[in-house]
Design an enzyme around this catalytic site. Structure first.
Site, PDB file in Angstrom:
ATOM      1  N   ALA A   9      35.551  18.325  -9.438  1.00  0.00           N
ATOM      2  CA  ALA A   9      36.434  19.485  -9.591  1.00  0.00           C
ATOM      3  C   ALA A   9      36.491  20.172  -8.226  1.00  0.00           C
ATOM      4  CB  ALA A   9      35.872  20.415 -10.651  1.00  0.00           C
ATOM      5  N   GLY A  57      33.449  16.162 -11.860  1.00  0.00           N
ATOM      6  CA  GLY A  57      34.635  15.983 -12.705  1.00  0.00           C
ATOM      7  C   GLY A  57      35.260  14.607 -12.567  1.00  0.00           C
ATOM      8  N   GLU A 108      33.283  12.488 -14.802  1.00  0.00           N
ATOM      9  CA  GLU A 108      33.632  12.892 -16.166  1.00  0.00           C
ATOM     10  C   GLU A 108      34.977  12.307 -16.593  1.00  0.00           C
ATOM     11  OE1 GLU A 108      32.782  17.156 -15.155  1.00  0.00           O
ATOM     12  OE2 GLU A 108      31.847  17.129 -17.126  1.00  0.00           O
ATOM     13  N   GLU A 122      26.539  18.626  -9.904  1.00  0.00           N
ATOM     14  CA  GLU A 122      26.778  20.055 -10.173  1.00  0.00           C
ATOM     15  C   GLU A 122      25.541  20.907  -9.960  1.00  0.00           C
ATOM     16  OE1 GLU A 122      28.000  17.599 -11.977  1.00  0.00           O
ATOM     17  OE2 GLU A 122      30.062  18.042 -12.568  1.00  0.00           O
TER      18      GLU A 122
HETATM   19  N1  COA Z   1      36.241  20.078  -4.028  1.00  0.00           N
HETATM   20  C1  COA Z   1      37.018  20.535  -3.018  1.00  0.00           C
HETATM   21  N2  COA Z   1      37.179  19.849  -1.871  1.00  0.00           N
HETATM   22  C2  COA Z   1      36.517  18.686  -1.728  1.00  0.00           C
HETATM   23  C3  COA Z   1      35.698  18.165  -2.743  1.00  0.00           C
HETATM   24  C4  COA Z   1      35.573  18.914  -3.935  1.00  0.00           C
HETATM   25  N3  COA Z   1      34.839  18.489  -4.980  1.00  0.00           N
HETATM   26  N4  COA Z   1      35.178  16.999  -2.309  1.00  0.00           N
HETATM   27  C5  COA Z   1      35.676  16.794  -1.078  1.00  0.00           C
HETATM   28  N5  COA Z   1      36.474  17.822  -0.714  1.00  0.00           N
HETATM   29  C6  COA Z   1      37.226  17.992   0.543  1.00  0.00           C
HETATM   30  C7  COA Z   1      36.315  18.443   1.682  1.00  0.00           C
HETATM   31  O1  COA Z   1      36.109  19.837   1.630  1.00  0.00           O
HETATM   32  C8  COA Z   1      37.124  17.988   2.866  1.00  0.00           C
HETATM   33  O2  COA Z   1      38.176  18.893   3.072  1.00  0.00           O
HETATM   34  P1  COA Z   1      38.542  19.383   4.589  1.00  0.00           P
HETATM   35  O3  COA Z   1      38.892  18.105   5.312  1.00  0.00           O
HETATM   36  O4  COA Z   1      39.703  20.290   4.409  1.00  0.00           O
HETATM   37  O5  COA Z   1      37.308  20.020   5.123  1.00  0.00           O
HETATM   38  C9  COA Z   1      37.750  16.681   2.392  1.00  0.00           C
HETATM   39  O6  COA Z   1      37.730  16.735   0.967  1.00  0.00           O
HETATM   40  C10 COA Z   1      36.971  15.455   2.815  1.00  0.00           C
HETATM   41  O7  COA Z   1      35.634  15.587   2.379  1.00  0.00           O
HETATM   42  P2  COA Z   1      34.357  15.522   3.352  1.00  0.00           P
HETATM   43  O8  COA Z   1      33.264  16.303   2.722  1.00  0.00           O
HETATM   44  O9  COA Z   1      34.755  15.878   4.735  1.00  0.00           O
HETATM   45  O10 COA Z   1      34.039  13.955   3.274  1.00  0.00           O
HETATM   46  P3  COA Z   1      32.625  13.273   3.532  1.00  0.00           P
HETATM   47  O11 COA Z   1      32.895  11.817   3.641  1.00  0.00           O
HETATM   48  O12 COA Z   1      31.890  13.917   4.630  1.00  0.00           O
HETATM   49  O13 COA Z   1      31.795  13.532   2.168  1.00  0.00           O
HETATM   50  C11 COA Z   1      31.478  13.683  -0.207  1.00  0.00           C
HETATM   51  C12 COA Z   1      32.230  13.010   0.948  1.00  0.00           C
HETATM   52  C13 COA Z   1      32.073  13.205  -1.514  1.00  0.00           C
HETATM   53  C14 COA Z   1      29.990  13.299  -0.151  1.00  0.00           C
HETATM   54  C15 COA Z   1      31.614  15.211  -0.064  1.00  0.00           C
HETATM   55  O14 COA Z   1      32.990  15.529   0.097  1.00  0.00           O
HETATM   56  C16 COA Z   1      31.104  15.994  -1.240  1.00  0.00           C
HETATM   57  O15 COA Z   1      29.905  16.131  -1.409  1.00  0.00           O
HETATM   58  N6  COA Z   1      32.019  16.511  -2.104  1.00  0.00           N
HETATM   59  C17 COA Z   1      31.657  17.329  -3.220  1.00  0.00           C
HETATM   60  C18 COA Z   1      31.106  16.490  -4.341  1.00  0.00           C
HETATM   61  C19 COA Z   1      30.681  17.361  -5.504  1.00  0.00           C
HETATM   62  O16 COA Z   1      29.756  18.116  -5.446  1.00  0.00           O
HETATM   63  N7  COA Z   1      31.420  17.227  -6.626  1.00  0.00           N
HETATM   64  C20 COA Z   1      31.139  17.954  -7.826  1.00  0.00           C
HETATM   65  C21 COA Z   1      31.854  19.238  -7.840  1.00  0.00           C
HETATM   66  S1  COA Z   1      31.424  20.191  -9.266  1.00  0.00           S
END
Ligand code: COA
Length: 267
Positions: free
Chosen positions: A78, A123, A126, A146
């Site tokens: 999400a 999400g 999910e 989460e």
């Molecule tokens: N919500 C909002 N934005 C997200 C996102 C999320 N769940 N997951 C990734 N993004 C965005 C990042 O903020 C980034 O945006 P930006 O370029 O404007 O800064 C873009 O997507 C690319 O992600 P980035 O984090 O730079 O890629 P990465 O390869 O370094 O890392 C992940 C990948 C998946 C490990 C990392 O993005 C992450 O941990 N995301 C969140 C996962 C999470 O906690 N999901 C559950 C949410 S309840």
């Protein structure tokens, strides 16, 4: 009312900004298309998925593939930026919308496969769990992180993961928030199959539907309903299916030692 054609459905669903949709051999492919944010589910994507599901419910399909745009992610969760300022009342509405979407996928009357390439977190996991099966590529990463954000899963994940894995393993994954890589996902029964890359993943998913499209779509739809519910529903659906066109044809074909020709009219 004029019946909608396959082309009408493709046009309607493709109209959404964050989704794309196509059909091949009666199998739809729905793509979540927000790759700059790793296809994170913001309110717009969720609302558009809700709209697409209204169409998908009645689309003339025999199966659906759900996947994410790009090479890096199925759905990275999400949208954290949108969730951060939400007050509890707004968060409830956000969770209700997410649950409506995952329930919508679960309730589609034909088999669905989530093709997970890259991250399927929060999400995203999910959403994948609300499909009938998950096929993964080698670089797939599953998890419910989460708890690392001070949150819990809110789109049905607490319930569906327990159903898939049993309470103990589901708790271990949820409480640790750890990543589950593709091979472990297959061992645990989260992913049915693992393929080398995204192209093979999508091709194999499309191919898999050949194992179901020749069967009775009426019976598959009914089986889906009862597997999500209890014995009372099973009894009712079991009785309801008797003397439908497909049931008459399927039993007659067996007794006449010939292949069944199902018409597939959903009740
Ligand atoms: N919500 C909002 N934005 C997200 C996102 C999320 N769940 N997951 C990734 N993004 C965005 C990042 O903020 C980034 O945006 P930006 O370029 O404007 O800064 C873009 O997507 C690319 O992600 P980035 O984090 O730079 O890629 P990465 O390869 O370094 O890392 C992940 C990948 C998946 C490990 C990392 O993005 C992450 O941990 N995301 C969140 C996962 C999470 O906690 N999901 C559950 C949410 S309840």
């Amino acid at each position: 009312m004029v019946a909608k054609t396959e082309k009408d459905f493709i046009l309607m669903i493709s109209n959404f900004e964050t989704l794309s949709f196509n059909v091949s051999d009666d199998i739809g492919t729905l793509v979540i298309n927000r790759p700059d944010k790793l296809n994170a589910l913001n309110i717009q994507v969720l609302r558009e998925l809700k709209g697409a599901l209204t169409e998908l419910k009645t689309a003339p399909l025999k199966g659906l593939i759900v996947t994410g745009e790009g090479e890096k992610a199925f759905i990275a969760g999400a949208d954290i930026a949108e969730m951060k300022p939400l007050e509890p009342g707004e968060a409830l509405a956000f969770s209700e919308l997410g649950q409506l979407v995952t329930l919508g996928f679960e309730a589609l009357p034909y088999p669905t496969i989530a093709c997970v390439n890259g991250f399927a977190l929060g999400g995203g996991f999910e959403m994948a769990m609300s499909c009938d099966f998950i096929f993964a590529s080698k670089n797939a990463v599953f998890g419910l992180p989460e708890v690392k954000l001070g949150l819990i899963p809110g789109f049905g994940g607490t319930q569906r993961l327990m159903k898939i894995l049993g309470e103990r393993r589901a708790k271990e994954i949820m409480f640790s928030g750890r990543n589950v890589m593709s091979d472990e996902a297959k061992t645990l029964g989260i992913a049915l199959e693992v393929y080398a890359d995204k192209a093979q993943l999508l091709a194999e998913a499309q191919n898999w539907f050949k194992t179901t499209t020749k069967n009775s779509s009426v019976a598959i739809a009914r089986a889906k309903v009862v597997m999500g519910q209890g014995l009372v529903e099973e009894r009712k659906a079991f009785a309801d299916i008797f003397q439908t066109e497909d049931m008459v044809e399927g039993t007659a074909a067996f007794l006449e030692k010939r292949k069944a020709q199902f018409k597939g009219k959903i009740l």
